[in-house]
Design a protein around this motif. Structure first.
Motif, PDB file in Angstrom:
ATOM      1  N   LEU A  45      22.504   5.137  -9.235  1.00 41.81           N
ATOM      2  CA  LEU A  45      21.826   4.766 -10.252  1.00 41.81           C
ATOM      3  C   LEU A  45      22.552   3.998 -11.267  1.00 41.81           C
ATOM      4  N   VAL A  46      21.736   3.021 -12.230  1.00 38.76           N
ATOM      5  CA  VAL A  46      22.421   2.551 -13.396  1.00 38.76           C
ATOM      6  C   VAL A  46      21.826   3.371 -14.615  1.00 38.76           C
ATOM      7  N   ALA A  47      22.589   3.417 -15.778  1.00 42.59           N
ATOM      8  CA  ALA A  47      22.256   3.926 -16.915  1.00 42.59           C
ATOM      9  C   ALA A  47      21.246   2.911 -17.603  1.00 42.59           C
ATOM     10  N   VAL A  48      20.401   3.536 -18.278  1.00 42.68           N
ATOM     11  CA  VAL A  48      19.454   2.756 -19.086  1.00 42.68           C
ATOM     12  C   VAL A  48      19.138   3.124 -20.575  1.00 42.68           C
ATOM     13  N   ILE A  49      19.374   2.355 -21.428  1.00 45.11           N
ATOM     14  CA  ILE A  49      19.036   2.256 -22.603  1.00 45.11           C
ATOM     15  C   ILE A  49      17.839   1.747 -23.093  1.00 45.11           C
ATOM     16  N   VAL A  50      17.041   2.543 -23.854  1.00 49.21           N
ATOM     17  CA  VAL A  50      15.799   2.132 -24.582  1.00 49.21           C
ATOM     18  C   VAL A  50      15.845   1.621 -25.984  1.00 49.21           C
ATOM     19  N   GLN A  51      15.625   0.672 -26.421  1.00 49.69           N
ATOM     20  CA  GLN A  51      16.003   0.111 -27.757  1.00 49.69           C
ATOM     21  C   GLN A  51      14.629  -0.430 -28.218  1.00 49.69           C
ATOM     22  N   HIS A  52      14.212  -0.062 -29.492  1.00 46.82           N
ATOM     23  CA  HIS A  52      13.016  -0.745 -30.135  1.00 46.82           C
ATOM     24  C   HIS A  52      13.427  -2.150 -30.379  1.00 46.82           C
ATOM     25  N   ILE A  53      12.389  -2.959 -30.155  1.00 44.32           N
ATOM     26  CA  ILE A  53      12.431  -4.284 -30.184  1.00 44.32           C
ATOM     27  C   ILE A  53      12.649  -4.748 -31.889  1.00 44.32           C
ATOM     28  N   ASP A  54      11.730  -3.993 -32.578  1.00 47.24           N
ATOM     29  CA  ASP A  54      11.831  -4.317 -33.793  1.00 47.24           C
ATOM     30  C   ASP A  54      12.898  -3.775 -34.967  1.00 47.24           C
ATOM     31  N   THR A  55      12.885  -2.456 -34.861  1.00 49.87           N
ATOM     32  CA  THR A  55      13.838  -1.651 -35.775  1.00 49.87           C
ATOM     33  C   THR A  55      15.313  -1.645 -35.088  1.00 49.87           C
ATOM     34  N   GLY A  56      15.317  -1.938 -33.980  1.00 47.62           N
ATOM     35  CA  GLY A  56      16.739  -1.598 -33.390  1.00 47.62           C
ATOM     36  C   GLY A  56      17.218  -0.421 -32.985  1.00 47.62           C
ATOM     37  N   VAL A 250       4.047   0.888 -46.931  1.00 42.65           N
ATOM     38  CA  VAL A 250       4.471  -0.158 -45.967  1.00 42.65           C
ATOM     39  C   VAL A 250       5.956   0.078 -45.451  1.00 42.65           C
ATOM     40  N   GLU A 251       6.185   0.557 -44.263  1.00 44.10           N
ATOM     41  CA  GLU A 251       7.501   0.587 -43.646  1.00 44.10           C
ATOM     42  C   GLU A 251       7.995  -0.854 -43.301  1.00 44.10           C
ATOM     43  N   MET A 252       9.318  -0.905 -43.267  1.00 46.15           N
ATOM     44  CA  MET A 252      10.065  -2.046 -42.745  1.00 46.15           C
ATOM     45  C   MET A 252       9.653  -2.552 -41.221  1.00 46.15           C
ATOM     46  N   GLU A 253       9.464  -1.376 -40.552  1.00 50.61           N
ATOM     47  CA  GLU A 253       8.914  -1.543 -39.258  1.00 50.61           C
ATOM     48  C   GLU A 253       7.753  -2.523 -39.162  1.00 50.61           C
ATOM     49  N   GLU A 254       6.883  -2.401 -39.892  1.00 50.07           N
ATOM     50  CA  GLU A 254       5.721  -3.156 -39.986  1.00 50.07           C
ATOM     51  C   GLU A 254       5.929  -4.604 -40.450  1.00 50.07           C
ATOM     52  N   VAL A 255       6.598  -4.714 -41.274  1.00 48.59           N
ATOM     53  CA  VAL A 255       7.060  -6.134 -41.719  1.00 48.59           C
ATOM     54  C   VAL A 255       7.748  -6.815 -40.436  1.00 48.59           C
ATOM     55  N   LEU A 256       8.900  -6.017 -40.021  1.00 53.45           N
ATOM     56  CA  LEU A 256       9.411  -6.781 -38.739  1.00 53.45           C
ATOM     57  C   LEU A 256       8.377  -7.005 -37.687  1.00 53.45           C
ATOM     58  N   ARG A 257       7.317  -6.157 -37.314  1.00 53.43           N
ATOM     59  CA  ARG A 257       6.326  -6.478 -36.263  1.00 53.43           C
ATOM     60  C   ARG A 257       5.595  -7.728 -36.845  1.00 53.43           C
ATOM     61  N   VAL A 258       5.454  -8.006 -38.097  1.00 56.44           N
ATOM     62  CA  VAL A 258       4.576  -9.146 -38.430  1.00 56.44           C
ATOM     63  C   VAL A 258       5.440 -10.192 -38.019  1.00 56.44           C
ATOM     64  N   LEU A 259       6.833 -10.416 -38.478  1.00 52.93           N
ATOM     65  CA  LEU A 259       7.653 -11.590 -38.106  1.00 52.93           C
ATOM     66  C   LEU A 259       7.719 -11.607 -36.738  1.00 52.93           C
ATOM     67  N   ARG A 260       7.847 -10.609 -35.942  1.00 49.02           N
ATOM     68  CA  ARG A 260       7.853 -10.758 -34.275  1.00 49.02           C
ATOM     69  C   ARG A 260       6.597 -11.490 -33.996  1.00 49.02           C
ATOM     70  N   ASN A 261       5.462 -11.027 -34.324  1.00 51.83           N
ATOM     71  CA  ASN A 261       4.144 -11.457 -33.668  1.00 51.83           C
ATOM     72  C   ASN A 261       4.032 -13.049 -34.298  1.00 51.83           C
ATOM     73  N   ARG A 262       4.573 -13.304 -35.597  1.00 46.83           N
ATOM     74  CA  ARG A 262       4.561 -14.820 -35.825  1.00 46.83           C
ATOM     75  C   ARG A 262       5.365 -15.594 -35.013  1.00 46.83           C
ATOM     76  N   PHE A 263       6.717 -15.180 -34.414  1.00 49.99           N
ATOM     77  CA  PHE A 263       7.348 -15.840 -33.700  1.00 49.99           C
ATOM     78  C   PHE A 263       6.730 -16.084 -32.429  1.00 49.99           C
ATOM     79  N   THR A 264       6.288 -14.904 -31.550  1.00 49.48           N
ATOM     80  CA  THR A 264       5.969 -15.188 -30.238  1.00 49.48           C
ATOM     81  C   THR A 264       4.592 -15.918 -30.209  1.00 49.48           C
ATOM     82  N   GLN A 265       3.979 -15.936 -31.365  1.00 52.77           N
ATOM     83  CA  GLN A 265       2.829 -16.965 -31.326  1.00 52.77           C
ATOM     84  C   GLN A 265       3.449 -18.319 -31.911  1.00 52.77           C
ATOM     85  N   SER A 266       4.616 -18.388 -31.826  1.00 49.35           N
ATOM     86  CA  SER A 266       5.376 -19.721 -32.588  1.00 49.35           C
ATOM     87  C   SER A 266       4.941 -19.897 -34.170  1.00 49.35           C
ATOM     88  N   GLY A 267       4.416 -18.627 -34.497  1.00 41.38           N
ATOM     89  CA  GLY A 267       4.205 -18.801 -35.664  1.00 41.38           C
ATOM     90  C   GLY A 267       4.770 -19.515 -36.845  1.00 41.38           C
TER      91      GLY A 267
END
Ligand SMILES: [Zn+2]
Ligand SMILES: [Zn+2]
Ligand SMILES: [Zn+2]
Ligand SMILES: [Zn+2]
Ligand SMILES: [Zn+2]
Ligand SMILES: [Zn+2]
Ligand SMILES: [Zn+2]
Ligand SMILES: [Zn+2]
Ligand SMILES: [Zn+2]
Lengths: 279, 279
Positions: A45-56, A250-267
């Motif tokens: 086995l290897v250890a696996v850590i699941v981390q939230h991409i927006d909030t860390g 509004v939570e910061m998580e939502e703001v971060l999600r907006v930022l991520r979506n802008r990125f990945t669509q090269s926003g």
């Protein structure tokens, strides 16, 4: 022939019937080489850590065998080896709370993996956002300056997540939310309310402050006030803006999600092709 | 008798000679009960994840036995059980890169621990900020819409951390830094520069935009524009402010540290006793 990155977050991971096709490891070019390169422990086995991409946030920690990594890579859904059940475990298969894996990383000695993820719903089977909702509380029992006796108290009954390992941004957000709840629960008793409570109760003052702090941040650049002033003014601006976010629900998580979506669509870069808004 | 929380970040953790006093487990009231409550694996270990208190970065993952947890709790310095060396391992003892543990959390089934920490220097023995600097790259080799062949390529040679598992805020910061490097390396070739590059090269425009975006954020509250507009304007404000931070050589990590220091010194609430700045 087209070579491109898999979009783990594409809906193609799960088709309409929820069916996923997982090919055998050896049918996927490069996969066996990759899996061979990992440092498997005595139980393979290897250890696996699941981390939230927006909030860390660290959401859960488990283990994976070769089959689990193969499946995760092909489906984009976090899959593990369950040590207790002794077999395959795709998170969400029973609860619907799948974890969409966006990126996968290995650590320096290749025995620990991060699934950088976008979870659907709570990650913990208890319904908590993350599995770490219990803080180990350490109290010192002694006279000031003489910390010779320790007591560790574990708050085992606390399942409501108030001790979630909050990093600074989450802690600040939580403090603001707490002040709001307190202010709503017990209206002013005549004592001077905290600055946060004053801001929460006076949108006009709050907006005045946000504009002011934005100006002060700009001034650090315009008047060359140095990096320390810049960090401090950015902290001011962030704090006051987060009070406004609380008022807007509004939570910061939502703001971060907006930022991520802008990125990945090269926003952000996409904006380059647009002129700035007319003034 | 005084009962208070240990300040892990106090300098008392390490005295002038770097000496730490660790009492036996049973001499610390409550500690044995706590350690007994954990779910130790077959090798009498629990998994430990070290997370950065400000940025949320996962810095390293290792294991701890009872002695390591005892020591960590008493000294405030991240200590582990090294499976390869078969014994005690206090991170930083040889490198000086200690990890100051601020808070400790256990997960839902008590077999995994988070050390929420403030590291001194790089966490990885390679000198990288975190141990996860290798991204597993997955490419699809097939015709568009027909993702039937996968290839996993691991970029093993990349040790400079360009694939560190960046959450959204870190990724944005990195994108801005990258644009700046590119702009410095190859000055305009006549093609339209990206919006970020334009902002980086025009402090006047940047400051104008920051003030504008602050105003737009306030307007979402003043004009009751709703939560989605608020999240979007906050994203705008954050992005533009971070371009300014880049020009000032400031990282978000520093801003977050400022915020944390204000908290722990009750800085924000302390402001309550001060009137807002005279206008
Ligand atoms: Zn490792
Ligand atoms: Zn859990
Ligand atoms: Zn509680
Ligand atoms: Zn200010
Ligand atoms: Zn667990
Ligand atoms: Zn490392
Ligand atoms: Zn690369
Ligand atoms: Zn590289
Ligand atoms: Zn805007």
């Amino acid at each position: 022939q087209l070579v491109r990155r898999v979009r783990f977050n594409s809906s193609s991971s799960l088709d309409a019937t929820g069916e996923k096709t997982v090919q055998p490891e050896q049918d996927v070019p490069g996969l066996t080489t990759f899996l061979e390169s990992l440092k498997w422990d005595k139980n393979n086995l290897v250890a696996v850590i699941v981390q939230h991409i927006d909030t860390g946030e660290v959401l859960m920690q488990a283990f994976a065998d070769r089959a689990a990594l193969n499946e995760t890579i092909q489906t984009g859904l976090a899959t593990f080896y369950s040590r207790s059940r002794g077999g395959r475990w795709c998170k969400g298969e029973t609860s619907g709370h799948f974890i969409k894996v966006q990126k996968i990383f290995t650590d320096c000695d290749r025995d620990s993996i991060i699934y950088l993820s976008d979870p659907i719903g709570p990650a913990c089977h208890t319904g908590a956002r993350t599995c770490w909702f219990k803080e180990v509380q350490i109290v010192v029992d002694g006279t000031e300056g003489k910390m010779d006796t320790f007591a560790v108290i574990h708050e085992g009954a606390h399942t409501h997540g108030d001790h979630v390992p909050r990093t600074t941004l989450q802690a600040l957000e939580q403090t603001i939310a707490q002040r709001r709840r307190e202010a709503l629960q017990r209206p002013s008793d005549g004592s001077k309310p905290s600055w946060t409570v004053r801001l929460l109760g006076n949108p006009e003052l709050l907006c005045k402050k946000i504009r002011e702090e934005a100006g002060e941040l700009c001034q650090t650049l315009e008047a060359n006030e140095g990096r320390e002033r810049a960090a401090s003014e950015m902290a001011d601006l962030l704090y006051h803006s987060m009070v406004l976010l609380n008022l807007q629900g509004v939570e910061m998580e939502e703001v971060l999600r907006v930022l991520r979506n802008r990125f990945t669509q090269s926003g952000i870069e996409e904006k380059a092709s647009r002129p700035p808004k007319p003034q």
